[in-house]
Design an enzyme around this catalytic site. Structure first.
Site, PDB file in Angstrom:
ATOM      1  N   LYS A  72       0.803  -1.221   0.000  1.00  0.00           N
ATOM      2  CA  LYS A  72       0.000   0.000   0.000  1.00  0.00           C
ATOM      3  C   LYS A  72       0.841   1.279   0.000  1.00  0.00           C
ATOM      4  CE  LYS A  72      -4.308  -1.444   2.269  1.00  0.00           C
ATOM      5  NZ  LYS A  72      -5.207  -1.128   3.407  1.00  0.00           N
ATOM      6  N   GLY A 139      -5.888   4.962  17.536  1.00  0.00           N
ATOM      7  CA  GLY A 139      -5.062   4.245  16.581  1.00  0.00           C
ATOM      8  C   GLY A 139      -4.324   5.178  15.641  1.00  0.00           C
TER       9      GLY A 139
END
Length: 295
Positions: A72, A139
């Site tokens: 990615k 996160g």
């Protein structure tokens, strides 16, 4: 089951490892429902073989490919163009072989990140207008980054990002800096260990998201939230985990009286449906896909 012909067009899925992925099932259900002569196949591709794999999209006139780890953050090097959100995220999960005015693929490849798009589309599908809202997000990984950046671009007013002070905390500082410099959203990062501040921010927020792996195997018996007092009844509570369907955190929220609690299934579905529309130009019936996938 797709009927493969001499006209069947190909969409890839490139990652390593990849054989566990549910993406081909989701994509191929949608292509079949939409009457598209298209099929998705999974290919085990890592960073060493990625450049050649991307070139195959051009050479084979594929419609494009989904991209997952570990590719990615490096696939942008082999593309002609990258969407704004994907550029700010630093990660791409969808590569589209763009078409000309006659509908033929051109070999000009553009990268997108549909993870954040999928999360926020799932929120819209619940009838929630999130523009101007305040968000608490836990996160700093790929999902959290995509959610934060796309939310900031689409009108979230404030994001309070929380993470433990580990090696990824610096990434959170980078995300906050990117958002503050490139959007109208105001973002801050805080230590997840500061529980008093976490509770204060959650009580002031409109929407909360845990975008970590806490709640899924092997951490399915854990939650980042100490107890139900951190929630308020009108808070929109979301988790990016979809296996199990109800995490410990989600149960805490429901037990505290929260009415709107959602798992990661809608994010998983809509990131795929958005990619499918980028490939084919067609939208897929959402209710049909939810029924087929048991969502």
């Amino acid at each position: 089951m797709p009927n493969i012909t001499g006209h069947t067009e190909l969409v890839g899925l490139m990652a390593y490892p990849i054989r566990h992925s549910q993406s081909p099932k989701t994509h191929n259900l949608a292509y079949d429902k939409n009457g598209d002569d298209v099929i998705q196949l999974a290919f085990e591709v890592d960073n060493d073989s990625l450049e050649n794999a991307v070139e195959s999209i051009r050479a084979l006139k594929m419609l494009g490919s989904n991209i997952s780890m570990p590719n990615k953050t490096v696939v942008h090097k082999y593309l002609e163009e990258v969407d704004e959100a994907a550029r700010l995220c630093g990660a791409i999960n969808t590569v589209v072989n763009t078409r000309d005015e006659n509908g033929n693929v051109t070999g000009y490849l553009k990268g997108y990140n549909t993870d954040g798009m999928g999360y926020w589309q799932g929120i819209r599908e619940e009838g929630i207008d999130f523009k101007g809202m305040k968000m608490v997000l836990i996160g700093t990984g790929g999902a959290a980054t995509a959610i934060a950046v796309r939310g900031a671009l689409d009108g979230i007013a404030q994001i309070d990002l929380f993470n433990i002070k580990d090696k990824f905390y610096e990434r959170g500082e980078e995300i906050v800096d990117i958002i503050n410099k490139n959007t109208d959203c105001r973002a801050e990062i805080h230590d997840l260990a500061d529980l008093d501040l976490l509770k204060e921010k959650m009580h002031a927020a409109d929407i909360f998201c845990d975008a970590t792996g806490v709640g899924m195997h092997p951490l399915e018996d854990r939650s980042n939230i100490p107890d139900g007092s951190f929630f308020k009844e009108d808070l929109i509570v979301t988790d990016t985990v979809y296996a199990p369907r109800e995490t410990v955190m989600m149960k805490q929220a429901r037990d505290a009286g929260v009415k709107r609690v959602y798992n990661g299934m809608s994010m998983m579905l809509f990131q795929a449906l958005i990619a499918i529309e980028l490939y084919t130009g067609k939208s897929t019936p959402v209710d049909y896909m939810k029924e087929q996938l048991g969502i």
